[in-house]
Design a protein around this motif. Structure first.
Motif, PDB file in Angstrom:
ATOM      1  N   ALA A 155     -85.922 -26.798 -40.468  1.00 19.91           N
ATOM      2  CA  ALA A 155     -84.543 -26.667 -39.983  1.00 19.91           C
ATOM      3  C   ALA A 155     -83.630 -26.268 -41.133  1.00 19.91           C
ATOM      4  O   ALA A 155     -83.922 -26.548 -42.302  1.00 19.91           O
ATOM      5  N   GLN A 156     -82.546 -25.610 -40.792  1.00 17.40           N
ATOM      6  CA  GLN A 156     -81.607 -25.204 -41.838  1.00 17.40           C
ATOM      7  C   GLN A 156     -80.215 -25.683 -41.467  1.00 17.40           C
ATOM      8  O   GLN A 156     -79.941 -26.008 -40.314  1.00 17.40           O
ATOM      9  N   SER A 157     -79.348 -25.725 -42.472  1.00 13.67           N
ATOM     10  CA  SER A 157     -77.964 -26.117 -42.239  1.00 13.67           C
ATOM     11  C   SER A 157     -77.057 -25.341 -43.176  1.00 13.67           C
ATOM     12  O   SER A 157     -77.510 -24.783 -44.186  1.00 13.67           O
ATOM     13  N   VAL A 158     -75.789 -25.280 -42.814  1.00 15.71           N
ATOM     14  CA  VAL A 158     -74.793 -24.545 -43.590  1.00 15.71           C
ATOM     15  C   VAL A 158     -73.590 -25.439 -43.807  1.00 15.71           C
ATOM     16  O   VAL A 158     -73.128 -26.100 -42.870  1.00 15.71           O
ATOM     17  N   THR A 159     -73.068 -25.435 -45.021  1.00 14.42           N
ATOM     18  CA  THR A 159     -71.854 -26.185 -45.339  1.00 14.42           C
ATOM     19  C   THR A 159     -70.797 -25.225 -45.851  1.00 14.42           C
ATOM     20  O   THR A 159     -71.014 -24.517 -46.839  1.00 14.42           O
ATOM     21  N   GLN A 160     -69.675 -25.193 -45.166  1.00 15.60           N
ATOM     22  CA  GLN A 160     -68.515 -24.459 -45.650  1.00 15.60           C
ATOM     23  C   GLN A 160     -67.524 -25.512 -46.127  1.00 15.60           C
ATOM     24  O   GLN A 160     -67.017 -26.297 -45.335  1.00 15.60           O
ATOM     25  N   LEU A 161     -67.280 -25.508 -47.396  1.00 16.60           N
ATOM     26  CA  LEU A 161     -66.590 -26.619 -48.031  1.00 16.60           C
ATOM     27  C   LEU A 161     -65.103 -26.685 -47.704  1.00 16.60           C
ATOM     28  O   LEU A 161     -64.495 -27.746 -47.798  1.00 16.60           O
ATOM     29  N   ASP A 162     -64.518 -25.567 -47.346  1.00 15.46           N
ATOM     30  CA  ASP A 162     -63.084 -25.519 -47.092  1.00 15.46           C
ATOM     31  C   ASP A 162     -62.817 -25.162 -45.630  1.00 15.46           C
ATOM     32  O   ASP A 162     -63.300 -24.152 -45.154  1.00 15.46           O
ATOM     33  N   SER A 163     -62.046 -25.992 -44.943  1.00 16.24           N
ATOM     34  CA  SER A 163     -61.725 -25.667 -43.556  1.00 16.24           C
ATOM     35  C   SER A 163     -60.588 -24.638 -43.473  1.00 16.24           C
ATOM     36  O   SER A 163     -60.500 -23.904 -42.496  1.00 16.24           O
ATOM     37  N   GLN A 164     -59.773 -24.611 -44.523  1.00 14.51           N
ATOM     38  CA  GLN A 164     -58.629 -23.695 -44.514  1.00 14.51           C
ATOM     39  C   GLN A 164     -58.339 -23.269 -45.951  1.00 14.51           C
ATOM     40  O   GLN A 164     -58.369 -24.105 -46.862  1.00 14.51           O
ATOM     41  N   VAL A 165     -58.080 -21.968 -46.144  1.00 14.88           N
ATOM     42  CA  VAL A 165     -57.747 -21.447 -47.469  1.00 14.88           C
ATOM     43  C   VAL A 165     -56.487 -20.600 -47.352  1.00 14.88           C
ATOM     44  O   VAL A 165     -56.534 -19.504 -46.772  1.00 14.88           O
ATOM     45  N   PRO A 166     -55.356 -21.087 -47.852  1.00 13.99           N
ATOM     46  CA  PRO A 166     -54.125 -20.289 -47.842  1.00 13.99           C
ATOM     47  C   PRO A 166     -54.005 -19.493 -49.139  1.00 13.99           C
ATOM     48  O   PRO A 166     -54.228 -20.030 -50.220  1.00 13.99           O
ATOM     49  N   VAL A 167     -53.670 -18.212 -49.022  1.00 13.72           N
ATOM     50  CA  VAL A 167     -53.482 -17.365 -50.198  1.00 13.72           C
ATOM     51  C   VAL A 167     -52.330 -16.409 -49.944  1.00 13.72           C
ATOM     52  O   VAL A 167     -51.970 -16.150 -48.796  1.00 13.72           O
ATOM     53  N   PHE A 168     -51.805 -15.873 -51.035  1.00 15.36           N
ATOM     54  CA  PHE A 168     -50.774 -14.857 -50.912  1.00 15.36           C
ATOM     55  C   PHE A 168     -51.431 -13.476 -50.885  1.00 15.36           C
ATOM     56  O   PHE A 168     -52.511 -13.256 -51.450  1.00 15.36           O
ATOM     57  N   GLU A 169     -50.740 -12.563 -50.247  1.00 13.48           N
ATOM     58  CA  GLU A 169     -51.226 -11.182 -50.165  1.00 13.48           C
ATOM     59  C   GLU A 169     -51.450 -10.623 -51.565  1.00 13.48           C
ATOM     60  O   GLU A 169     -50.683 -10.913 -52.490  1.00 13.48           O
ATOM     61  N   GLU A 170     -52.530  -9.867 -51.727  1.00  9.70           N
ATOM     62  CA  GLU A 170     -52.957  -9.213 -52.957  1.00  9.70           C
ATOM     63  C   GLU A 170     -53.596 -10.173 -53.962  1.00  9.70           C
ATOM     64  O   GLU A 170     -54.015  -9.751 -55.037  1.00  9.70           O
ATOM     65  N   ALA A 171     -53.687 -11.440 -53.628  1.00 13.30           N
ATOM     66  CA  ALA A 171     -54.385 -12.402 -54.495  1.00 13.30           C
ATOM     67  C   ALA A 171     -55.878 -12.344 -54.210  1.00 13.30           C
ATOM     68  O   ALA A 171     -56.306 -11.938 -53.119  1.00 13.30           O
TER      69      ALA A 171
END
Lengths: 114, 114
Positions: free
Chosen positions: A1-17
């Protein structure tokens, strides 16, 4: 079996960053890795995938991801984001044996603001 | 070019009622899938079909049934809906079975069970 972890539920950034969306996987066998993107009120679309060969894979809209077997990671990066990149991003994994199915992470919402 | 269509777009359903979500693809793909998407949980596989005439259980199959009488259609039935089945349901298809093949997603059905 395999699993996936995405550590961040939300990532806010500014345009062009620059941005990095993190993905770690767990599997006892060799894997294929994917990033899918979901724009608001739509279904998912394939962004990029790693099957074999070069560990660095790129999408047509400037995203890239690097398969790191030792760290069991497949982080997604973009050097300069646009407002239109605002979406939810899902990392997914499958094993390279038989008719295995995709296992998705819980998703990371990328919020790009002006 | 339609790809995958799902019907209805949204539905409010009383608990205990029977409901069939429809999914049709015109790409002649062999494999089809049903996922549910819940906030904070990502996408979870309900049932899949590697080819017409065969079906299999995914991660969360309880309370759902599917059939695959032909290549194009893959309906999902809730025999007696419960509030925990409130979710957004996505149908997907791929050329062939096996997670390494790109999956194409429909626009989703938003189901609310009261």
């Amino acid at each position: 079996a395999q699993s996936v972890t995405q550590l961040d539920s939300q990532v806010p950034v500014f345009e062009e960053a620059p941005v990095e969306l993190r993905c770690n996987y767990s599997s006892s066998v060799s894997v294929y890795l994917f990033w899918y993107v979901q724009y608001p009120n739509q279904g998912l679309q394939l962004l990029l995938k790693y099957l074999s060969g070069s560990t660095l894979v790129e999408s047509i809209n400037g995203f890239e991801a690097e398969f790191n077997k030792s760290q069991t990671s497949f982080h997604l990066r973009k050097p300069s984001v646009h407002i239109s990149d605002t979406a939810e991003y899902f990392c997914a994994v499958t094993s390279n044996s038989g008719y295995s199915t995709l296992t998705f992470g819980k998703g990371t919402m990328l919020l790009v603001s002006p | 070019i339609a790809g995958i269509t799902q019907a209805p777009t949204s539905q409010i359903l009383a608990a205990g009622r029977r409901m069939t979500l429809r999914c049709t693809q015109d790409m002649r793909h062999n494999a089809m899938y049903w996922y549910r998407q819940d906030l904070g949980l990502g996408l979870r596989l309900i049932h899949y079909s590697n080819t017409a005439g065969t079906t299999g259980k995914g991660e969360v199959p309880d309370g759902y049934s599917v059939s695959r009488a032909n290549t194009d259609d893959f309906p999902l039935t809730l025999a007696s809906a419960v509030p925990s089945q409130t979710s957004v349901y996505f149908c997907a298809s791929s050329d062939f079975a096996g997670g390494l093949n790109e999956q194409f997603f429909g626009p989703g059905t938003r189901l609310t069970v009261l």
